[in-house]
Design a protein around this motif. Structure first.
Motif, PDB file in Angstrom:
ATOM      1  N   ALA A 159      -1.897  95.964   8.881  1.00 26.41           N
ATOM      2  CA  ALA A 159      -3.183  95.512   9.400  1.00 26.41           C
ATOM      3  C   ALA A 159      -4.176  96.656   9.352  1.00 26.41           C
ATOM      4  O   ALA A 159      -3.852  97.801   9.718  1.00 26.41           O
ATOM      5  CB  ALA A 159      -3.034  95.004  10.826  1.00 26.41           C
ATOM      6  N   MET A 160      -5.402  96.349   8.903  1.00 27.90           N
ATOM      7  CA  MET A 160      -6.449  97.362   8.779  1.00 27.90           C
ATOM      8  C   MET A 160      -7.738  96.831   9.394  1.00 27.90           C
ATOM      9  O   MET A 160      -8.173  95.725   9.068  1.00 27.90           O
ATOM     10  CB  MET A 160      -6.683  97.713   7.311  1.00 27.90           C
ATOM     11  CG  MET A 160      -5.486  98.391   6.660  1.00 27.90           C
ATOM     12  SD  MET A 160      -5.650  98.485   4.861  1.00 27.90           S
ATOM     13  CE  MET A 160      -5.203  96.798   4.390  1.00 27.90           C
ATOM     14  N   LEU A 161      -8.313  97.602  10.276  1.00 28.01           N
ATOM     15  CA  LEU A 161      -9.600  97.255  10.870  1.00 28.01           C
ATOM     16  C   LEU A 161     -10.687  97.979  10.084  1.00 28.01           C
ATOM     17  O   LEU A 161     -10.665  99.208   9.961  1.00 28.01           O
ATOM     18  CB  LEU A 161      -9.637  97.665  12.338  1.00 28.01           C
ATOM     19  CG  LEU A 161     -10.844  97.167  13.147  1.00 28.01           C
ATOM     20  CD1 LEU A 161     -10.826  95.645  13.258  1.00 28.01           C
ATOM     21  CD2 LEU A 161     -10.850  97.798  14.534  1.00 28.01           C
ATOM     22  N   ILE A 162     -11.623  97.214   9.536  1.00 29.17           N
ATOM     23  CA  ILE A 162     -12.705  97.769   8.725  1.00 29.17           C
ATOM     24  C   ILE A 162     -13.972  97.786   9.563  1.00 29.17           C
ATOM     25  O   ILE A 162     -14.350  96.768  10.149  1.00 29.17           O
ATOM     26  CB  ILE A 162     -12.927  96.932   7.449  1.00 29.17           C
ATOM     27  CG1 ILE A 162     -11.593  96.715   6.706  1.00 29.17           C
ATOM     28  CG2 ILE A 162     -13.951  97.593   6.550  1.00 29.17           C
ATOM     29  CD1 ILE A 162     -10.913  97.977   6.247  1.00 29.17           C
ATOM     30  N   SER A 163     -14.622  98.946   9.628  1.00 26.81           N
ATOM     31  CA  SER A 163     -15.800  99.078  10.487  1.00 26.81           C
ATOM     32  C   SER A 163     -16.779 100.074   9.910  1.00 26.81           C
ATOM     33  O   SER A 163     -16.473 100.825   8.970  1.00 26.81           O
ATOM     34  CB  SER A 163     -15.384  99.524  11.887  1.00 26.81           C
ATOM     35  OG  SER A 163     -15.056 100.908  11.884  1.00 26.81           O
ATOM     36  N   ALA A 164     -17.967 100.095  10.497  1.00 31.06           N
ATOM     37  CA  ALA A 164     -18.923 101.161  10.224  1.00 31.06           C
ATOM     38  C   ALA A 164     -18.492 102.414  10.975  1.00 31.06           C
ATOM     39  O   ALA A 164     -17.861 102.327  12.032  1.00 31.06           O
ATOM     40  CB  ALA A 164     -20.320 100.735  10.655  1.00 31.06           C
ATOM     41  N   GLU A 165     -18.795 103.570  10.409  1.00 31.17           N
ATOM     42  CA  GLU A 165     -18.415 104.860  11.003  1.00 31.17           C
ATOM     43  C   GLU A 165     -16.931 104.869  11.372  1.00 31.17           C
ATOM     44  O   GLU A 165     -16.551 105.064  12.528  1.00 31.17           O
ATOM     45  CB  GLU A 165     -19.289 105.173  12.226  1.00 31.17           C
ATOM     46  CG  GLU A 165     -20.774 105.128  11.938  1.00 31.17           C
ATOM     47  CD  GLU A 165     -21.199 106.040  10.795  1.00 31.17           C
ATOM     48  OE1 GLU A 165     -20.602 107.130  10.635  1.00 31.17           O
ATOM     49  OE2 GLU A 165     -22.115 105.654  10.043  1.00 31.17           O
ATOM     50  N   PRO A 166     -16.071 104.662  10.391  1.00 30.00           N
ATOM     51  CA  PRO A 166     -14.630 104.512  10.654  1.00 30.00           C
ATOM     52  C   PRO A 166     -13.972 105.817  11.088  1.00 30.00           C
ATOM     53  O   PRO A 166     -14.412 106.909  10.728  1.00 30.00           O
ATOM     54  CB  PRO A 166     -14.089 104.053   9.300  1.00 30.00           C
ATOM     55  CG  PRO A 166     -15.014 104.695   8.305  1.00 30.00           C
ATOM     56  CD  PRO A 166     -16.374 104.622   8.952  1.00 30.00           C
ATOM     57  N   GLN A 167     -12.884 105.681  11.838  1.00 34.12           N
ATOM     58  CA  GLN A 167     -12.133 106.858  12.282  1.00 34.12           C
ATOM     59  C   GLN A 167     -11.294 107.475  11.182  1.00 34.12           C
ATOM     60  O   GLN A 167     -11.102 108.697  11.156  1.00 34.12           O
ATOM     61  CB  GLN A 167     -11.171 106.468  13.418  1.00 34.12           C
ATOM     62  CG  GLN A 167     -11.786 106.064  14.718  1.00 34.12           C
ATOM     63  CD  GLN A 167     -10.725 105.762  15.751  1.00 34.12           C
ATOM     64  OE1 GLN A 167     -10.476 106.563  16.635  1.00 34.12           O
ATOM     65  NE2 GLN A 167     -10.114 104.600  15.641  1.00 34.12           N
ATOM     66  N   VAL A 168     -10.733 106.632  10.290  1.00 34.74           N
ATOM     67  CA  VAL A 168      -9.683 107.108   9.385  1.00 34.74           C
ATOM     68  C   VAL A 168     -10.211 107.493   8.012  1.00 34.74           C
ATOM     69  O   VAL A 168     -10.115 108.649   7.598  1.00 34.74           O
ATOM     70  CB  VAL A 168      -8.571 106.045   9.249  1.00 34.74           C
ATOM     71  CG1 VAL A 168      -7.497 106.530   8.258  1.00 34.74           C
ATOM     72  CG2 VAL A 168      -7.929 105.762  10.599  1.00 34.74           C
ATOM     73  N   LEU A 169     -10.750 106.535   7.277  1.00 34.45           N
ATOM     74  CA  LEU A 169     -11.083 106.750   5.872  1.00 34.45           C
ATOM     75  C   LEU A 169     -12.412 106.087   5.540  1.00 34.45           C
ATOM     76  O   LEU A 169     -12.550 104.867   5.682  1.00 34.45           O
ATOM     77  CB  LEU A 169      -9.977 106.183   4.982  1.00 34.45           C
ATOM     78  CG  LEU A 169      -9.895 106.656   3.537  1.00 34.45           C
ATOM     79  CD1 LEU A 169      -9.486 108.135   3.481  1.00 34.45           C
ATOM     80  CD2 LEU A 169      -8.897 105.814   2.745  1.00 34.45           C
TER      81      LEU A 169
END
Length: 389
Positions: A159-169
């Motif tokens: 599962a991947m959460l896609i967002s603005a200003e992401p924490q991971v990548l």
């Protein structure tokens, strides 16, 4: 504005079979599985788990109430769908308690579909930066007992959460695609297991990687030395190694050694689970991020996604300063706590999956510790349960 992967979380079975033991049972040398295909353990998926429950179990632990309120797009990528019409995402949204206004779709293109979901979600969030998208690659790889593909089975969901200003990548917009009609792997509607031309498929995989990677270098005027690490779709980990080795001549000896060392981190967890189809690339990414202590913010990571049939894509992302905060930190410990099953028990579980019939069926969930389980079928409708309720 940066857009990319904010969180990653993985779910699989609490059971596994040892690959050396399986090799011995199949009258093969253990090193054929351990070294030849690069696998040490294989997840054994019990009848109480399917693509829907794996997806929900992968996503639920990482989602906060704030995340759930912001998610307006759910994409479930799978080639292990439970219905020819109704999207698995509908079931998953219900189990996760997502808002009724969420857009829910299921995507399919062999093992590539999760990447299509990530790219679609990336574009969606760029237009709606206050919103978030949830992308889940969930599959159970089945080729059948005593078949050449048996040691490349497995299962799980990423599962991947896609967002603005992401924490991971933070994902770039520089991907290269290749799509052609290739009969290297397919599953007709009348088959419950896949058909595959193994050697041909391996060759196509490497050809696709070389095509999209070298095209990327040319289009971006880039060099292989720009990358901290390259990650791959790993139906079995030796395949990714072969692909990496095919481009190592582009690098200096020092760079070659570094890329190979990073690859060993990137396949560490995949070796213990087996084939995930749509989730394989992203488990490899998670494995790299969890186990490679030499990574740092702003490192450029290359990702090669491949789906037989065939479609491939190479794209890139840059690590963010607090990337460790978005990772499934407990995964190595959960994998270590799994119960080892005998080959005979594995075969029984393999044959005990929900039958493709109209009859009512009940599944024993007593030994399944996961939150979301499949309990059976009534009136031709799958029955799911949240064991926390």
């Amino acid at each position: 504005m940066k857009v990319g992967i904010d969180k990653l979380h993985f779910a699989s079975s609490h059971l596994y079979v040892d690959m050396a033991e399986l090799a011995t049972a199949r009258k093969e040398a253990p090193d054929k599985y351990l070294i030849g295909i690069g696998q040490s353990k294989m997840a054994v998926i019990p009848p109480s788990q399917d693509a829907v429950t794996l997806a929900a179990n992968a996503a639920a632990p990482m989602l906060t109430a704030e995340d759930i309120a912001a998610i307006d797009l759910l994409i479930v990528a799978t080639e292990s769908g439970v219905d020819n019409s109704k999207a698995a995402a509908i079931y998953v949204a219900q189990l996760l308690g997502l808002d009724r206004r969420v857009r829910t779709v299921e995507m399919k293109e062999a093992c590539y579909a999760a990447t299509a979901g990530v790219k679609l979600a990336q574009d969606h969030v760029r237009v709606h930066p206050a919103k978030k998208a949830l992308v889940i690659g969930t599959d159970i790889a089945r080729y059948g007992l005593h078949t050449p593909g048996e040691p490349t089975q497995g299962g799980g969901a990423m599962a991947m959460l896609i967002s603005a200003e992401p924490q991971v990548l933070a994902l770039a917009d520089d991907s290269v695609l290749l799509s052609q009609d290739v009969m290297d792997f397919w599953r007709p509607l009348y088959h419950t297991t896949a058909l595959v031309d193994g050697k041909y498929s391996s060759n196509i995989y490497i050809d696709y990687f070389q095509d999209v990677f070298k095209t990327y270098l040319n289009e971006q005027q880039a060099n292989i030395a720009d990358f901290k690490a390259l990650t791959f779709h790993l139906p079995y980990t030796k395949m990714g190694l072969k692909a990496l080795q095919s481009v190592l001549p582009l690098a200096s000896e020092t760079q070659q050694a570094a890329l190979l060392a990073h690859f060993e981190h990137a396949r560490q967890l995949n070796r213990q689970v087996g084939n995930l189809y749509t989730g394989s690339l992203y488990l490899s990414l998670l494995s790299l991020l969890l186990t490679d202590a030499s990574l740092a913010a702003d490192d450029l990571i290359g990702l090669f996604s491949y789906g037989s049939g065939a479609e491939g894509e190479f794209y890139t992302g840059r690590l963010q300063p607090n990337y460790q905060l978005g990772l499934d930190q407990g995964l190595p410990q959960r994998l270590a706590r799994r119960r080892r099953v005998s080959v005979a028990e594995y075969e029984q579980l393999f044959n005990g999956q929900l039958a493709l019939t109209a009859a009512d069926q009940t599944i024993d969930i007593a030994d399944d510790p996961h939150r979301f389980v499949l309990v059976g079928q009534q009136n031709e409708q799958r029955q799911y349960r949240d064991q926390w309720l």
